[in-house]
Design a protein around this motif. Structure first.
Motif, short mmCIF file in Angstrom:
data_model
loop_
_atom_site.label_atom_id
_atom_site.label_comp_id
_atom_site.label_asym_id
_atom_site.label_seq_id
_atom_site.Cartn_x
_atom_site.Cartn_y
_atom_site.Cartn_z
N HIS A 125 39.24 -53.33 -72.22
CA HIS A 125 39.75 -54.25 -72.76
C HIS A 125 38.75 -55.67 -72.76
O HIS A 125 38.71 -56.41 -73.73
CB HIS A 125 41.19 -55.08 -72.37
N CYS A 126 37.98 -55.46 -71.64
CA CYS A 126 36.82 -56.77 -71.54
C CYS A 126 35.69 -56.47 -72.43
O CYS A 126 35.14 -57.34 -73.42
CB CYS A 126 36.41 -56.97 -70.29
N ILE A 127 35.14 -55.26 -72.31
CA ILE A 127 34.18 -54.96 -73.23
C ILE A 127 34.24 -54.85 -74.93
O ILE A 127 33.35 -55.26 -75.49
CB ILE A 127 33.44 -53.43 -72.85
N THR A 128 35.58 -54.67 -75.29
CA THR A 128 35.82 -54.34 -76.53
C THR A 128 36.13 -55.85 -77.11
O THR A 128 35.64 -56.03 -78.12
CB THR A 128 37.14 -53.75 -76.71
N SER A 129 36.50 -56.74 -76.13
CA SER A 129 36.37 -58.21 -76.46
C SER A 129 34.99 -58.93 -76.76
O SER A 129 34.64 -59.45 -77.76
CB SER A 129 37.03 -59.07 -75.56
N ASN A 130 34.05 -58.19 -76.15
CA ASN A 130 32.57 -58.76 -76.03
C ASN A 130 31.98 -57.97 -77.59
O ASN A 130 31.56 -58.64 -78.21
CB ASN A 130 31.80 -57.85 -74.84
N VAL A 131 32.52 -56.88 -77.72
CA VAL A 131 31.77 -56.21 -79.12
C VAL A 131 32.62 -56.85 -80.32
O VAL A 131 31.82 -57.16 -81.37
CB VAL A 131 32.26 -54.63 -78.98
N LYS A 132 33.78 -57.32 -80.20
CA LYS A 132 34.33 -58.07 -81.03
C LYS A 132 33.62 -59.19 -81.64
O LYS A 132 33.71 -59.62 -82.66
CB LYS A 132 35.88 -58.35 -80.78
N HIS A 133 33.05 -59.96 -80.59
CA HIS A 133 32.11 -61.06 -80.99
C HIS A 133 30.72 -60.56 -81.28
O HIS A 133 30.14 -61.66 -81.50
CB HIS A 133 32.29 -62.16 -79.64
N GLY A 134 30.53 -59.52 -81.66
CA GLY A 134 29.22 -59.08 -82.23
C GLY A 134 28.25 -58.77 -80.91
O GLY A 134 26.92 -58.37 -81.48
N ASN A 135 28.68 -58.71 -79.83
CA ASN A 135 27.49 -58.46 -78.73
C ASN A 135 27.59 -56.87 -78.58
O ASN A 135 28.45 -56.23 -78.44
CB ASN A 135 28.13 -58.99 -77.42
N GLN A 136 26.26 -56.26 -78.96
CA GLN A 136 26.12 -54.83 -78.84
C GLN A 136 25.00 -54.51 -77.87
O GLN A 136 24.27 -53.43 -78.06
CB GLN A 136 25.59 -54.43 -80.32
N ILE A 137 25.11 -55.32 -76.85
CA ILE A 137 24.08 -55.01 -75.94
C ILE A 137 24.79 -54.81 -74.27
O ILE A 137 25.72 -55.62 -74.26
CB ILE A 137 22.97 -56.17 -75.87
N CYS A 138 24.28 -54.54 -73.36
CA CYS A 138 25.00 -54.41 -72.18
C CYS A 138 24.89 -55.90 -71.66
O CYS A 138 23.63 -56.44 -71.46
CB CYS A 138 24.29 -53.46 -71.42
N PRO A 139 25.77 -56.27 -71.12
CA PRO A 139 26.09 -57.55 -70.57
C PRO A 139 25.27 -57.86 -69.04
O PRO A 139 24.74 -58.59 -68.97
CB PRO A 139 27.45 -57.94 -70.13
N VAL A 140 25.03 -56.56 -68.62
CA VAL A 140 24.28 -56.59 -67.29
C VAL A 140 22.77 -56.46 -67.28
O VAL A 140 22.08 -57.24 -66.81
CB VAL A 140 24.83 -55.38 -66.56
N CYS A 141 22.36 -55.45 -68.10
CA CYS A 141 21.06 -55.09 -68.09
C CYS A 141 20.12 -55.31 -69.59
O CYS A 141 19.01 -55.24 -69.68
CB CYS A 141 20.67 -53.60 -67.88
N ARG A 142 21.01 -56.05 -70.52
CA ARG A 142 20.51 -56.17 -71.68
C ARG A 142 20.13 -54.90 -72.40
O ARG A 142 19.37 -55.10 -73.65
CB ARG A 142 19.25 -57.17 -71.72
N ALA A 143 20.34 -53.69 -72.26
CA ALA A 143 20.14 -52.41 -72.92
C ALA A 143 20.90 -52.70 -74.27
O ALA A 143 22.07 -53.04 -74.31
CB ALA A 143 20.41 -51.63 -72.35
N LYS A 144 20.32 -52.51 -75.50
CA LYS A 144 20.84 -52.31 -76.65
C LYS A 144 21.57 -50.97 -76.97
O LYS A 144 20.91 -50.00 -76.92
CB LYS A 144 19.85 -52.56 -77.75
#
Length: 738
Positions: A125-144
């Motif tokens: 539920h945390c990562i889907t919230s991130n994706v909902k805002h358009g974030n399509q990279i890893c919050p930890v390592c910045r990998a796309k």
């Protein structure tokens, strides 16, 4: 064996090693994408640890793709010149902790666990919230990522809400669509992501992106449209209310009150020659915005605060249109511009989200330096959208300008925090309000309130962390709906023996001629359907020969934000009263009484705050209680007027927050100042975390603000916070003039 291998890795400096495929990150069509999809999965409980990975779990931020494209070598991030750091993950914490909510990832607790292709795990539920805002990279390592998690259609559920498993539900994979293939991003070569972090800042911030052609604005083409045009159908409706409708001929009436009520339309004027049409204030017709956000990323913002700030900024970015421009300033001990004013096209949004997601917390709090860079972005810009504003958020006290880091040389000259170029009376001709948001119990409410007042903005108190996104939503809901600019009310005495005594307009600038015959109120910008009320007092003289007396003539001029033309309403509002020989018991106007109550309450709040600052909390509480009792006896209170009842409730709340010094310091001061800001500007602010139905959290909230707050509240994933801004109750509500 494992321990020896770990020691060998450390000895060889391999602990931060990162494997990156030889093709460019933008290339998502390679055959490896099919194999990578196999490493993306959701696992409940203990299965998450069995997922294979293309990336090492000991990941550093991704370095830019090398120009040759033959080899990508990881680089270790270094602190920027401003003292801000890019994200750097810990090899252990990224496995055991969800980097979004910062709570432990433990099997057997009913949470779905998502493990990405880079091997980092998060609560679903945390990562889907991130994706909902358009974030399509890893919050930890910045990998796309080439594949992202998302939820099944909301239409399958009642009220259109996505079904998210709360912690006490069993796993339910049937409701979760695991991954979705991402399209290959195609960013402009001039917009390499690496430039957001590695490029040095220019001496002058005139590198703003060119505007959308239909909204292109420079000083030259604005000055060419200063001629005033008359318009019978304007974007402002002006209504006047005398205190009483009649005064006996043989009597005089000193301090006779006249209410001037303004209401902006829900539409904005589209320029079409002389045939001006009124268009709905939608994204396609509204005035575009230049917005600079100045964000505190000092050490005290670590953890949940920073995560919620990123989420709130994601909401702002997603709701800006392609004609709007955004720049982000992050400050701690020093400040740094993350990127210049950039249009929020699809590519612009992605870059903005990437920049915001890179923020980490460290250092002290240098608000002045952050505001200086924010002001420079607005002052130096080559192009100008019609609406410009700065949003400032901080959870601490400026330790560099007002008080030095050592605590010495403390001073309370809050004007020093705000560059003179954006002072309301700075003489530069700029109208750049700073809307300040004080976050938590430790921020300097006095300085934040002063910054907003000096610039013409509002001050909001965010007491509950979870309200930050709603507070931002309310603010941009207004900024994205400006239908009137540079509004000015002109007042003229209509009777030869009449003089203007006083104009009560809160924080708005007023002026009167020396002879007291004319006056004016500088109203400035108005949001769609926003209202303003001003009281003017005059002395009504004896008049033995007239059946009717004209008191004032009121007219309004403003600038249309889209056509850039000054508009003067043809209709002049004339205030008249009857002058009979004998009158009965006069009936006081409810509209006038309501605004008297608002002004009386605001004056009591200001006096109580002054007493509290001098240590007299008992006297402050007594002032508020006296005002509350006086309001409860007015005709509006007896009639059950909602604004008056809400004012009484707010005064009671303030008394409770002044019960002792500790409570006043932690929340009382900020609550009172945010209330004063709201009433003095007659504009909505966030205040504490009250959910009382009679609170003034929603006072002055416009329909567009309400809509934006509703969007914010319905975008929560999982269990929403219990405390949040309520939907709007429209205050003040004016019946049609009699």
């Amino acid at each position: 064996m494992g321990s020896k291998w770990r020691k060998a890795k450390l000895a060889l400096g391999m602990n931060m090693c990162l494997y990156v495929p030889h093709q460019k990150l933008e290339d998502s069509s390679s055959p490896s994408s099919s194999s990578s999809s196999k490493s993306t999965s959701i696992k409940h409980h203990h299965d998450a640890s069995k997922v294979p990975s293309r990336f090492s779990s000991d990941a550093a931020p991704l370095s830019p793709v090398s120009p040759s494209g033959n080899e990508c070598r990881p680089t270790t991030p270094t602190p920027s010149s401003s003292g801000l750091l890019l994200s750097k993950s810990s090899p252990k914490s990224s496995k055991r902790t969800c980097s979004i909510c910062l709570t432990a990832i433990k099997p057997g607790q009913g949470h779905a666990i998502f493990t990405a292709e880079c091997s980092h795990s998060f609560h679903f539920h945390c990562i889907t919230s991130n994706v909902k805002h358009g974030n399509q990279i890893c919050p930890v390592c910045r990998a796309k990522w080439k594949e992202i998690p998302f939820h099944g259609p909301a239409s399958d559920l009642p009220n259109g809400r996505s079904r998210i498993n709360p912690p006490d539900w069993p796993g339910d994979d049937a409701w979760m669509t695991v991954v979705r293939r991402l399209p290959s991003p195609r960013l402009d070569s001039t917009r390499q992501i690496s430039s957001l972090f590695n490029a040095s800042e220019p001496g002058t911030f005139d590198d703003d992106e060119v505007l959308d052609q239909q909204h292109e604005t420079t000083e030259e083409n604005v000055s060419g449209k200063d001629s005033t045009k008359n318009n019978s159908i304007g974007a402002i409706e002006v209504t006047t209310y005398p205190e009483v409708s009649a005064v006996a001929r043989a009597t005089c009436h000193n301090n006779f009150a006249i209410l001037i009520h303004l209401k902006a339309s829900h539409t904005t004027g589209g320029h079409n020659g002389r045939n001006q049409t009124m268009l709905p204030a939608t994204q396609y017709s509204r005035a575009p915005v230049d917005l600079v956000t100045v964000l505190d990323v000092s050490g005290s913002m670590a953890g949940t605060k920073l995560a919620l700030l990123k989420r709130a900024m994601g909401f702002v970015i997603q709701h800006l249109g392609p004609s709007d421009r955004l720049s982000v300033i992050a400050f701690s001990s020093t400040a740094r511009r993350l990127f210049p004013l950039r249009r929020m096209t699809e590519a612009g949004r992605q870059e903005a989200l990437l920049a915001v997601n890179s923020l980490t917390s460290n250092g002290g709090t240098n608000i002045a330096e952050g505001l200086k860079k924010g002001a420079n972005v607005m002052v130096d810009r080559k192009w100008k959208n019609p609406v410009g504003s700065i949003i400032l958020l901080s959870d601490g006290q400026d330790t560099y300008t007002v008080t030095s880091p050592s605590g010495a040389h403390s001073r309370t000259d809050y004007k020093s925090l705000l560059p003179i170029s954006i002072h309301r009376n700075g003489g530069a001709g700029l109208h750049i309000p700073v809307h300040a948001f004080g976050f938590g119990a430790d921020h300097d409410a006095a300085s934040m309130h002063s910054i907003s007042e000096i610039s013409g903005g509002t001050f909001s108190f965010i007491e509950a962390e979870a309200v930050i996104q709603d507070a931002f939503a309310q603010c941009i809901g207004g900024l994205l709906s400006v239908v009137v600019q540079e509004a000015c009310v002109k007042i003229e005495c209509a009777h030869s023996n009449l003089l203007i005594n006083l104009i009560k307009a809160g924080s708005y600038q007023t002026s009167m001629t020396a002879d007291g015959k004319t006056g004016s109120i500088d109203v400035g910008d108005l949001y769609a359907e926003e209202e303003r009320d001003f009281l003017v007092t005059v002395n009504v003289p004896v008049d033995e020969f007239s059946d009717e007396m004209s008191l004032l003539k009121v007219r309004c001029i403003y600038r249309d934000p889209i056509s850039k033309e000054m508009v003067s309403l043809q209709e002049t509002n004339e205030v008249k009263i009857q002058r009979p020989t004998i009158i009965g018991q006069p009936v006081v106007s409810m509209e006038v009484d309501r605004q008297r109550n608002r002004l009386h309450a605001a004056e009591a709040m200001a006096e109580a705050r002054a007493a509290a600052e001098h240590g007299d909390l008992t006297g402050a509480v007594s002032l508020l209680e006296s005002c509350r009792r006086a309001l409860s006896e007015t005709i509006c209170a007896r009639a059950g007027d909602r604004l008056t009842v809400a004012l009484c409730a707010e005064l009671k709340e303030m008394q409770e927050r002044m019960a002792n010094r500790r409570m006043y310091e932690s929340s009382g001061r900020a609550y009172v100042l945010s209330g004063l800001s709201s009433h003095s500007w007659q504009r909505a602010t966030a205040r504490g975390d009250s959910t009382d139905s009679t609170s003034l959290v929603q006072a002055y909230q416009t329909p567009t603000m309400t809509d934006m707050v509703t969007r914010s509240q319905t975008m929560f994933f999982g269990n929403p916070p219990q405390r949040k801004l309520q939907q709007a109750q429209s205050f003040p509500a004016h019946p049609k003039p009699r």
